[in-house]
Design an enzyme around this catalytic site. Structure first.
Site: not given
Length: 698
Positions: A109, A113, A147-148, A158, A161, A309, A358-359
């Site tokens: 995630r 770019c 997000n973050e 690249c 950029c 969060e 998941k944990y």
């Protein structure tokens, strides 16, 4: 700020991962735990836009409708935190190139770019379509963009950029001659004759041993600034499309506290309010969390922020992931509120059944149980926040102390050769903040560009790089009778990261009344004793005709960095006890300016003092302004204050691992229990206990 009736409570909810029957169980749990807020569609791109020319909002319509039906406040995300697979495969150029020069394929995630025209177009288009469809939804309190921001390596290297970097440099410097001057490009034959010759600094170009080892600090510093601005532009693209359909609902994105790759101060003007994700690196991080809260609050000049969060139980991204001990979730949540949070939200509301999180902790585990210790604690906290109502909403911190935090100094100091790479910026800042925190001082953590006129004390640890008129404004603090405190490596370089052609600490020299003759370094664990003596006691003794106070100095430890100071008007407060410079000044105080016969002071600490040493200096600085709090001598007992409309609410939080008993600092009512507390009466707090004291008006 969003208009709400209480401290918001809830968090990231992903019902798209579950059948509809599970939603009903979730909402029953939300009711039981007083969950009033859900953050929706943070990572919804792949189901909202399954192909470039196809949008499908059927599922999100149902999700939003259920939240409205349940009477929840809604934080609606733009879903652009992760690329959908079709986009990365149709347009491979949207994938990042890492610091090592490797072009990435699809995965993970935060993987786009920021300079990709395709990504910018499609992410903004999705944000606009979501805003068009859901603007005006009942309960919509905020838009959550991306997000973050940051992701793998904190950037991209690249060719797109590279082109964007050259454009950024043209705008910043105007001419290639000015660029060469800023980067001291005559060194190692680096004179550029054309903008196209500039390439991003990475492992294949200027860096030989990782991100902090660069042949040209100016190039790397500018690339970090550029990458901050590139991702900021992604945020601005999406916000602009939201504003086409919704002119008023506040827009934010979730930051990550002291996150090194991005200078959050450069984003501040674009945020309608600040929010961040609180995942401390250990279990005894109360001072560090307080610092991060204050930093986030400082992004918007002291306005309240949100904790977007935190984990209810464990964080699943580390090698070792301990569970939060009983009472700690409540304690840390109230600490956030104490430092200015108007929302305390979780990631996540229900555990995912698969993939890397998941944990990760959640309000509801895989079985959806509501009879667990963690759920009971979540629900109890929800009840307390519901009972608090709007008592502290919008309230601000009445700080008379400012701590300067500067990403440019962080970046520049930690990639500079010739000093000591074991001396770290955040460690140094945290050492001084921890001493302020333990002294019960309310602190604003602000950029070096902030207005300093309202502060009695300004603390500027490792202010390595000087921007604009910060030196003059620090002088102004002392000139009106305030106190300035700084540390080693201060005032060494200008905004281009070129050394001042002056004695260190450069333009700060007249303020501190010193010059640095040499800068020594040592490996971690090598301690040079520093003898500290109280100069005010010496003044009293001298006035009585005696040669000194007769009080034995406090001997503390200095490590890592040992600047040898030559006073140029400053008094010697501490001296080294070892090495060839034994007896040389290590801590100084310079009395300057002042009003009504009371001089200002400028303290300089030339080494990395241990905790007792930093505390000794900070206490003396605070004490002259009456800013040492009532519980300062009780380890790990925190006092923080919020004020609004003449009401003063004090938060007393016990982070210690044992019960403490103190005399109450003020009379008032504990808003959590309704108990009346009189000034001076015994106040007993078990570990993790919290008192929220609405003080009586005097």
């Amino acid at each position: 700020m969003p208009a709400t009736e209480k401290i918001l409570y809830g968090g990231d909810y992903n019902p798209e991962q579950w059948p509809r029957a599970v939603w009903e169980d979730d909402y029953a749990a939300f009711d039981e735990a007083s969950i009033d807020t859900v953050t929706l569609a943070v990572f919804g791109w792949s189901y909202l836009q399954p192909a470039e020319d196809t949008y499908d909002f059927t599922r999100l319509d149902e999700i939003v409708a259920r939240a409205v039906e349940g009477g929840r406040q809604i934080v609606l995300a733009t879903s652009t935190g992760a690329l959908p697979p079709w986009l990365a495969h149709a347009y491979p150029e949207v994938n990042r190139t890492d610091f090592e020069g490797r072009a990435h394929a699809y995965g993970q995630r935060h993987n786009a770019c920021p300079s990709s025209p395709v990504y910018r177009r499609l992410s903004a288009e999705l944000a606009g379509r979501i805003a068009e469809r859901y603007a005006g939804t009942p309960g919509l309190v905020a838009w959550h963009v991306g997000n973050e921001y940051g992701g793998y390596d904190g950037g991209c290297w690249c060719e797109r950029c590279a082109v964007a970097f050259r454009g950024w440099l043209r705008e910043r410097y105007g001419t290639i001659e000015r660029l060469n001057e800023a980067w001291n490009a005559t060194f190692w034959s680096h004179l550029f004759s054309d903008w196209d010759q500039v390439v991003p600094p990475n492992k294949l170009t200027e860096h030989w041993r990782g991100p902090d080892h660069t042949a040209f600090q100016g190039i790397t510093l500018d690339y970090r600034r550029f990458m901050t601005d590139a991702m900021r532009q992604n945020f601005r693209d999406e916000k602009a499309r939201i504003r086409e359909h919704d002119a008023t609902t506040p827009v934010t994105t979730n930051f990550m506290g002291m996150f090194r790759p991005l200078d959050y101060h450069r984003w501040a003007d674009d945020l309608d309010f600040a929010s961040w994700d609180n995942y401390p690196p250990g279990q005894r991080e109360h001072a560090r969390m307080a610092l991060a809260h204050d930093l986030m609050r400082g992004l918007k000049d002291g306005a309240p922020f949100w904790v977007m969060e935190q984990t209810p139980t464990i964080t699943a991204s580390r090698d070792v992931n301990p569970v939060k001990r009983p009472g700690v979730l409540r304690l840390w949540s109230w600490q956030a509120v104490a430092h200015g949070a108007d929302a305390v939200l979780y990631f996540q509301m229900r555990q995912s059944k698969g993939a890397c999180e998941k944990y990760h902790g959640a309000m509801l585990d895989h079985a959806g149980r509501r009879d667990t210790r963690s759920f009971r604690e979540i629900a109890a906290l929800g009840g307390e926040l519901r009972g608090l109502g709007d008592a502290v909403l919008g309230a601000r911190t009445p700080a008379r102390v400012a701590l300067l935090f500067d990403w440019d100094s962080w970046w520049a100091a930690e990639m500079t050769d010739g000093f000591n790479r074991h001396a770290r910026y955040v460690d140094t800042v945290l050492a001084y903040y921890r001493a302020l925190w333990q002294a019960n001082a309310d602190v604003d953590v602000v950029p070096v560009t902030a207005d300093l006129s309202r502060y009695d004390v300004v603390v500027a640890p490792m202010l390595h790089l000087l921007k604009g008129d910060v030196a003059a404004r620090l002088e102004g603090v002392a000139a009106r009778g305030g106190t300035v405190l700084s540390s080693f490596w201060a005032g060494r370089v200008d905004e281009d990261d070129n050394a001042f052609l002056l004695d260190a600490p450069g333009p700060l020299g007249p303020l501190f009344g010193i010059r640095v003759e040499e800068t020594d370094s040592a490996e971690p664990g090598v301690v040079n004793p520093v003898a500290l003596h109280d100069p005010d006691l010496d003044d009293v003794a001298g006035a009585a005709g005696t040669p000194g106070s007769g009080e034995a100095p406090l001997v503390v430890g200095g490590e890592l960095v040992f600047e040898v100071l030559v006073p140029q008007g400053a008094e010697v407060v501490g001296t080294y006890g070892a090495e060839f410079y034994a007896g040389a000044p290590a801590v100084t105080r310079h009395r300057v300016g002042g009003t009504d016969g009371v001089p200002g002071e400028a303290w300089y600490v030339a080494t990395a003092l241990d905790e007792p040493g930093v505390s000794w200096v900070v206490r003396r600085v605070l004490d002259r302004h009456g800013l040492v709090g009532p519980y300062a001598d009780v380890p790990d007992l925190e006092l923080a204050v919020r004020e609004r409309d003449g009401d003063r609410t004090a938060f007393v939080l016990n982070h210690a691992q044992e019960t403490v008993e103190v005399a109450a600092h003020a009379a008032g009512t504990d808003l959590l229990t309704g108990r009346r507390i009189e000034h001076g009466e015994p106040l007993r707090l078990a570990p993790t206990d919290v008192v929220v004291l609405r003080e009586d008006r005097s």
